[in-house]
Design a protein around this motif. Structure first.
Motif, mmCIF file in Angstrom:
data_model
loop_
_atom_site.group_PDB
_atom_site.id
_atom_site.type_symbol
_atom_site.label_atom_id
_atom_site.label_comp_id
_atom_site.label_asym_id
_atom_site.label_seq_id
_atom_site.Cartn_x
_atom_site.Cartn_y
_atom_site.Cartn_z
ATOM 1 N N PRO A 34 0.853 -1.204 0.000
ATOM 2 C CA PRO A 34 0.000 0.000 0.000
ATOM 3 C C PRO A 34 0.878 1.240 0.000
ATOM 4 N N PRO A 35 0.438 2.308 -0.638
ATOM 5 C CA PRO A 35 1.266 3.531 -0.677
ATOM 6 C C PRO A 35 1.402 4.159 0.711
ATOM 7 N N LEU A 36 2.543 4.738 0.960
ATOM 8 C CA LEU A 36 2.759 5.458 2.217
ATOM 9 C C LEU A 36 1.905 6.734 2.236
ATOM 10 N N GLN A 37 1.549 7.137 3.386
ATOM 11 C CA GLN A 37 0.624 8.273 3.513
ATOM 12 C C GLN A 37 1.149 9.529 2.833
ATOM 13 N N ASP A 38 2.436 9.871 3.024
ATOM 14 C CA ASP A 38 2.993 11.092 2.399
ATOM 15 C C ASP A 38 3.684 10.836 1.089
ATOM 16 N N SER A 39 3.505 9.650 0.497
ATOM 17 C CA SER A 39 4.222 9.325 -0.741
ATOM 18 C C SER A 39 3.401 9.742 -1.958
ATOM 19 N N THR A 40 4.096 10.379 -2.903
ATOM 20 C CA THR A 40 3.432 10.733 -4.165
ATOM 21 C C THR A 40 3.504 9.590 -5.169
ATOM 22 N N ASP A 41 4.423 8.650 -4.946
ATOM 23 C CA ASP A 41 4.564 7.493 -5.829
ATOM 24 C C ASP A 41 3.839 6.312 -5.195
ATOM 25 N N GLY A 42 2.761 5.858 -5.821
ATOM 26 C CA GLY A 42 1.950 4.807 -5.231
ATOM 27 C C GLY A 42 2.444 3.400 -5.459
ATOM 28 N N ASP A 43 3.543 3.211 -6.150
ATOM 29 C CA ASP A 43 4.009 1.855 -6.450
ATOM 30 C C ASP A 43 5.525 1.788 -6.307
ATOM 31 N N ASP A 44 5.979 1.000 -5.317
ATOM 32 C CA ASP A 44 7.421 0.870 -5.108
ATOM 33 C C ASP A 44 8.014 -0.315 -5.872
ATOM 34 N N GLY A 45 7.191 -1.023 -6.643
ATOM 35 C CA GLY A 45 7.692 -2.115 -7.479
ATOM 36 C C GLY A 45 7.772 -3.468 -6.797
ATOM 37 N N GLN A 46 7.472 -3.534 -5.509
ATOM 38 C CA GLN A 46 7.519 -4.833 -4.832
ATOM 39 C C GLN A 46 6.180 -5.548 -4.994
ATOM 40 N N ARG A 47 6.260 -6.848 -5.270
ATOM 41 C CA ARG A 47 5.065 -7.666 -5.406
ATOM 42 C C ARG A 47 5.158 -8.860 -4.460
ATOM 43 N N HIS A 48 3.998 -9.324 -4.003
ATOM 44 C CA HIS A 48 3.921 -10.436 -3.064
ATOM 45 C C HIS A 48 3.042 -11.521 -3.682
ATOM 46 N N LEU A 49 3.639 -12.649 -4.008
ATOM 47 C CA LEU A 49 2.941 -13.752 -4.667
ATOM 48 C C LEU A 49 2.427 -14.706 -3.594
ATOM 49 N N ASN A 50 1.137 -14.655 -3.335
ATOM 50 C CA ASN A 50 0.504 -15.498 -2.323
ATOM 51 C C ASN A 50 0.112 -16.836 -2.947
ATOM 52 N N ILE A 51 0.798 -17.902 -2.574
ATOM 53 C CA ILE A 51 0.405 -19.243 -3.027
ATOM 54 C C ILE A 51 -0.681 -19.725 -2.067
ATOM 55 N N VAL A 52 -1.946 -19.617 -2.491
ATOM 56 C CA VAL A 52 -3.062 -19.926 -1.591
ATOM 57 C C VAL A 52 -3.701 -21.278 -1.903
ATOM 58 N N LYS A 53 -3.334 -21.897 -3.008
ATOM 59 C CA LYS A 53 -3.819 -23.248 -3.340
ATOM 60 C C LYS A 53 -2.694 -23.933 -4.105
ATOM 61 N N ASN A 54 -2.354 -25.140 -3.679
ATOM 62 C CA ASN A 54 -1.224 -25.834 -4.298
ATOM 63 C C ASN A 54 -1.414 -27.341 -4.168
ATOM 64 N N LYS A 55 -1.921 -27.959 -5.215
ATOM 65 C CA LYS A 55 -2.073 -29.409 -5.233
ATOM 66 C C LYS A 55 -0.794 -30.117 -5.673
#
Length: 332
Positions: free
Chosen positions: A290-311
């Motif tokens: 989520p963007p920081l409260q005082d940040s003008t740039d809403g995307d820092d480039g980090q992504r989080h890949l949630n593996i929520v189903k894995n057979k």
């Protein structure tokens, strides 16, 4: 009997069973009558053909069903388990958790809008050591963005170059993109149904098909917010993969509940309850910070890949990756 079928808009299982029995009764009567003539004319000398008819049909004239048993020997099961990752992931941190996928599987990718669903599958397909480089023939059916925009994302992913850099150095772009270009086929699927998608897949026989967005392939007039419709769509997509021997990549939106969150769950899939998750072999939901409260740039480039189903191997975790928005590439 066929008139009865035509006149009935909805047929219950008991009615269907009766109609089928009557049709087989007529068929068996003709076969027995033909055998009778053959016995009278001396063309048959044994009771074996008549015995086969009696053995192959039940008392209500429906045929006996003969099935092929799966080879459940130790060697065969070990071999199948060892070969369930034909298409390997090319993001190292993801590969360390799940090596890859196989034909006949359903792989679900979910995220909020503008997080990077299309860039994620373009990374898996088109970047170095991706599925196209592994030899997969990939069909991308686009019903959200224009196919040219998705194709451009694949081109920048394959080359690691921005559109401006590609325009300035076409020779380099050709050198990097041309080896996989013929393995990538993009089709405008706006307004199309899953039945249409099946026809295209049956005709072109891809190794991997990307449905972007999967839920929008619902049948005409069906609500994409109805959980029953979304489940039926997922079942259809999974069956397509099994019938035609291809890996199906099914992209979907996440609901507003996922906005601003890093830890995601199956319950956050837009309009779905458990139907889509229940059908998938692997489900990865993508979050960003989520963007920081005082940040003008809403995307820092980090992504989080949630593996929520894995057979595949049962591993469920969050994998952290970086996203280069200028080329649309995920890396770790």
């Amino acid at each position: 009997e066929f008139k009865k079928i035509h006149a009935s808009s909805t047929m219950g299982s008991d009615v269907a069973q009766k109609v089928i029995s009557n049709l087989f009764r007529q068929l068996i009567g003709e076969e027995v009558a033909n055998l009778g003539f053959q016995y009278v004319n001396g063309e048959q000398s044994t009771m074996e053909p008549l015995r086969n008819i009696l053995e192959n049909y039940q008392d209500d004239f429906t045929p006996q069903i003969r099935v092929n048993y799966v080879d459940n020997s130790i060697d065969n099961l070990l071999n199948k388990a060892a070969n369930n990752t034909k298409w390997r992931f090319n993001i190292p941190s993801l590969f360390n958790s799940v090596q890859g996928l196989d034909n006949g599987m359903l792989f679900v990718i979910g995220a909020r809008s503008n997080v990077g669903k299309s860039s994620f599958h373009s990374t898996l397909c088109a970047t170095p050591h991706g599925w196209a480089s592994q030899g997969a023939r990939i069909l991308i059916l686009c019903n959200e963005e224009k196919p040219e925009r998705v194709a451009s994302r694949y081109m920048t992913a394959a080359t690691g170059m921005t559109m401006a850099q590609i325009a300035a150095d076409k020779a380099q772009a050709h050198r990097l993109y041309d080896p996989i270009r013929d393995n990538l086929k993009f089709v405008d699927a706006t307004g199309k149904t899953m039945r249409w998608a099946e026809s295209v897949i049956k005709t072109h026989k891809p190794d991997i098909v990307v449905l972007d967005i999967g839920s929008k392939f619902a049948e005409d007039g069906a609500s994409t917010q109805d959980p029953a419709v979304l489940k039926a769509n997922a079942v259809y997509a999974r069956n397509i993969g099994k019938m035609y021997g291809c890996l199906v990549v099914y992209c979907t939106q996440l609901s507003a509940e996922a906005e601003g969150k890093i830890v995601l769950s199956q319950a956050m899939i837009e309009g779905s309850k458990t139907g889509l998750a229940g059908e998938s072999d692997l489900m990865i939901l993508i979050a960003r910070n989520p963007p920081l409260q005082d940040s003008t740039d809403g995307d820092d480039g980090q992504r989080h890949l949630n593996i929520v189903k894995n057979k595949i191997n049962g591993i469920h975790r969050i994998i952290h990756a970086e996203f280069d928005y200028s080329t649309g590439v995920y890396f770790s």
